[in-house]
Design a protein around this motif. Structure first.
Motif, short mmCIF file in Angstrom:
data_model
loop_
_atom_site.label_atom_id
_atom_site.label_comp_id
_atom_site.label_asym_id
_atom_site.label_seq_id
_atom_site.Cartn_x
_atom_site.Cartn_y
_atom_site.Cartn_z
N GLU A 91 0.82 -1.30 0.07
CA GLU A 91 0.07 -0.06 0.10
C GLU A 91 0.70 1.26 0.01
O GLU A 91 0.26 2.42 -0.21
CB GLU A 91 -1.05 -0.05 1.10
N VAL A 92 2.13 1.01 0.09
CA VAL A 92 3.15 2.25 0.26
C VAL A 92 3.18 2.53 -1.53
O VAL A 92 3.62 2.00 -2.20
CB VAL A 92 4.43 1.94 0.79
N ARG A 93 2.97 3.86 -1.68
CA ARG A 93 3.25 4.29 -3.22
C ARG A 93 4.67 4.93 -3.22
O ARG A 93 4.73 6.10 -3.01
CB ARG A 93 2.23 5.13 -3.66
N SER A 94 5.44 4.08 -3.66
CA SER A 94 6.95 4.90 -3.39
C SER A 94 7.44 4.89 -4.94
O SER A 94 7.33 3.83 -5.63
CB SER A 94 7.63 3.72 -2.49
N PRO A 95 8.27 5.72 -5.63
CA PRO A 95 8.90 5.86 -6.78
C PRO A 95 10.23 4.94 -6.75
O PRO A 95 10.67 4.61 -7.89
CB PRO A 95 9.20 7.23 -6.80
N LEU A 96 10.59 4.28 -5.58
CA LEU A 96 12.01 3.77 -5.56
C LEU A 96 12.27 2.64 -6.79
O LEU A 96 12.96 2.73 -7.41
CB LEU A 96 12.17 3.22 -4.38
N LEU A 97 11.31 1.55 -6.74
CA LEU A 97 11.41 0.49 -7.54
C LEU A 97 11.38 0.85 -9.07
O LEU A 97 12.40 0.43 -10.06
CB LEU A 97 10.41 -0.50 -7.13
N ARG A 144 10.64 13.61 -2.79
CA ARG A 144 9.16 13.42 -3.02
C ARG A 144 8.70 12.57 -1.55
O ARG A 144 9.40 11.72 -1.16
CB ARG A 144 8.78 12.61 -4.16
N LYS A 145 7.40 12.81 -1.10
CA LYS A 145 7.04 12.10 0.00
C LYS A 145 6.85 10.84 -0.60
O LYS A 145 6.07 10.64 -1.33
CB LYS A 145 5.71 12.90 0.57
N VAL A 146 7.14 9.95 0.62
CA VAL A 146 6.38 8.57 0.26
C VAL A 146 5.88 8.11 1.29
O VAL A 146 5.99 7.95 2.75
CB VAL A 146 7.78 7.45 0.28
N HIS A 147 4.27 8.15 1.12
CA HIS A 147 3.32 8.08 2.10
C HIS A 147 3.42 6.60 2.70
O HIS A 147 3.35 5.85 1.91
CB HIS A 147 2.01 8.50 1.58
N LEU A 148 3.54 6.39 3.98
CA LEU A 148 3.56 5.01 4.46
C LEU A 148 2.16 4.41 4.86
O LEU A 148 1.35 5.05 4.57
CB LEU A 148 4.54 5.10 5.90
N TRP A 203 -4.68 4.56 13.49
CA TRP A 203 -4.91 4.57 12.37
C TRP A 203 -6.32 4.59 11.75
O TRP A 203 -6.79 5.30 10.66
CB TRP A 203 -3.99 3.67 11.38
N GLU A 204 -7.18 3.86 12.38
CA GLU A 204 -8.50 3.66 11.78
C GLU A 204 -9.24 5.14 11.74
O GLU A 204 -10.06 5.47 11.02
CB GLU A 204 -9.42 2.75 12.78
N GLU A 205 -9.11 5.82 13.18
CA GLU A 205 -9.68 7.04 13.31
C GLU A 205 -9.14 8.26 12.36
O GLU A 205 -9.56 9.25 11.84
CB GLU A 205 -9.73 7.57 14.71
N LEU A 206 -7.57 7.89 11.92
CA LEU A 206 -7.03 9.12 11.01
C LEU A 206 -6.94 8.80 9.84
O LEU A 206 -6.49 9.76 8.93
CB LEU A 206 -5.54 9.29 11.76
N GLN A 207 -7.42 7.54 9.19
CA GLN A 207 -7.16 7.37 7.73
C GLN A 207 -7.91 8.19 6.58
O GLN A 207 -7.44 8.11 5.59
CB GLN A 207 -7.63 5.80 7.59
N GLU A 208 -8.71 8.95 7.25
CA GLU A 208 -9.35 10.03 6.08
C GLU A 208 -8.15 10.93 5.68
O GLU A 208 -8.27 11.43 4.68
CB GLU A 208 -10.45 10.85 6.86
N ARG A 209 -7.24 11.15 6.51
CA ARG A 209 -5.97 12.09 6.16
C ARG A 209 -4.85 11.24 5.41
O ARG A 209 -4.72 10.07 5.57
CB ARG A 209 -5.44 12.54 7.64
N PRO A 210 -4.02 11.87 4.63
CA PRO A 210 -2.86 11.23 3.97
C PRO A 210 -1.99 10.88 5.41
O PRO A 210 -1.80 11.48 6.49
CB PRO A 210 -2.06 12.48 3.46
N PRO A 211 -1.48 9.45 5.18
CA PRO A 211 -0.51 9.04 6.11
C PRO A 211 0.74 9.78 6.37
O PRO A 211 1.13 10.21 5.36
CB PRO A 211 -0.47 7.57 5.55
N PRO A 212 1.48 9.49 7.47
CA PRO A 212 2.71 9.96 7.41
C PRO A 212 3.64 9.57 6.62
O PRO A 212 3.37 8.63 5.74
CB PRO A 212 3.14 9.55 9.00
N TRP A 213 4.89 10.04 6.25
CA TRP A 213 5.63 9.82 5.06
C TRP A 213 7.17 9.70 5.62
O TRP A 213 7.63 9.95 6.59
CB TRP A 213 5.53 10.99 3.90
N ASP A 214 8.08 9.30 4.49
CA ASP A 214 9.42 9.38 4.48
C ASP A 214 9.77 10.01 3.04
O ASP A 214 8.72 10.34 2.45
CB ASP A 214 10.08 8.03 4.44
N TRP A 215 11.26 10.53 3.01
CA TRP A 215 11.42 11.21 1.86
C TRP A 215 12.08 10.53 0.87
O TRP A 215 13.27 9.82 1.30
CB TRP A 215 12.27 12.49 2.43
N PHE A 216 11.55 10.43 -0.33
CA PHE A 216 12.58 9.65 -1.49
C PHE A 216 13.38 10.91 -1.93
O PHE A 216 12.78 12.13 -2.42
CB PHE A 216 11.31 9.39 -2.61
#
Ligand SMILES: C[S@@+](CC[C@H](N)C(=O)[O-])C[C@H]1O[C@@H](n2cnc3c(N)ncnc32)[C@H](O)[C@@H]1O
Length: 255
Positions: free
Chosen positions: A26-32, A221-225, A233-246
């Motif tokens: 479910e992580v949309r990462s441009p890495l691969l 670019r943000k990689v949303h985790l 997470w169940e209550e917060l999932q309407e928002r974008p998830p936290p991220w790492d930096w690509f």
């Protein structure tokens, strides 16, 4: 005082339990995708801080030769087990601050959540060493843990507690417990967990330190985790998830 590699060795056995996984589906990462574009059968790649080796099978399939580098023997042991039978991976137990035998030899360098040395002068030493390893017109890409995402997640947790009617002090206490905030020092960009101290990055710091060590950032670019790896997470999932930096970087002066 025990060295950094000692703490990383200790985390090798229970790695999957303790660390956020940037490779989950479910992580949309441009890495691969990015690595696929850079892959050629005559190119040499290094996985810097390869850990237990999640990226190594992919790299071995797409590049001529792979250097798998880590300073923690426990991590290398697990990475070797994972890639048994593959003949184009060479394992090297090294710190990223001392890569002299690889100078000028890499077409592509990858570092996923491994540029985390808590002493920022050593972190810059590692960035400069990697620069010396990557050929002119080569590439350096990877993922960095984000300190700004910790601030973001904390805001969501505080707002959640306020919305539930807690007073501000209680809301902060609640967010601190859920977000493990005792381990973070946001001013210095440090996170400590089970004795292991890691550097977490702000986006402006990425530009700053890469620029000082001979790199030009071509992409940040943000990689949303995966929300599921965070409390509430169940209550917060309407928002974008936290991220790492690509990031994708080129030697300074390259197109
Ligand atoms: C969070 S893990 C990430 C592992 C792997 N890249 C992945 O994506 O799963 C960080 C890894 O970097 C290694 N590491 C951290 N600092 C290092 C350094 N200065 N030199 C070599 N390895 C380092 C650690 O031992 C650990 O295996």
């Amino acid at each position: 005082m025990p060295e950094q590699d000692h703490f990383w060795n200790q985390s090798a056995r229970r790695y999957e339990e303790d660390f956020i996984d940037p490779y989950r589906p479910e992580v949309r990462s441009p890495l691969l995708r990015c690595l696929e574009k850079l892959a050629k059968s005559n190119r040499i790649v290094a996985d810097l801080g390869c850990g237990i080796g999640p990226l190594l099978p992919f790299l071995a399939d797409h590049f001529q030769q792979v250097f798998a580098i880590d300073f923690a023997s426990g991590m290398l042991e697990r990475a070797r087990e994972k890639t048994a039978g593959r003949s184009n991976i060479e394992f090297l137990q090294r710190s990223l601050t001392d890569l002299a035998d690889l100078h000028g030899r890499l077409d592509v360098a990858v570092a996923v959540n491994s540029l985390v040395l808590p002493d920022v002068s050593q972190l810059e030493m590692a960035l400069a060493e990697i620069r010396a390893c990557v050929k002119e017109r080569g590439w350096f890409l990877g993922i960095l843990p984000a300190m700004d995402a910790v601030h973001y997640y904390t805001i969501l947790l505080v707002d959640r507690a306020l919305a539930a009617g807690k007073p501000i002090e209680a809301a902060r206490k609640n967010a601190a417990a859920l977000g493990d905030l005792a381990g973070y020092d946001c001013a210095f960009g440090q996170y400590t967990f089970r004795g292991l101290e890691q550097h977490f990055w702000q986006p402006f710091e990425i530009r700053h330190r890469f620029g000082r060590t001979g790199w030009r950032l071509a992409r940040l670019r943000k990689v949303h985790l995966a929300w599921k790896q965070f409390a509430c997470w169940e209550e917060l999932q309407e928002r974008p998830p936290p991220w790492d930096w690509f990031f994708l970087a080129r030697p300074h002066g390259d197109p």
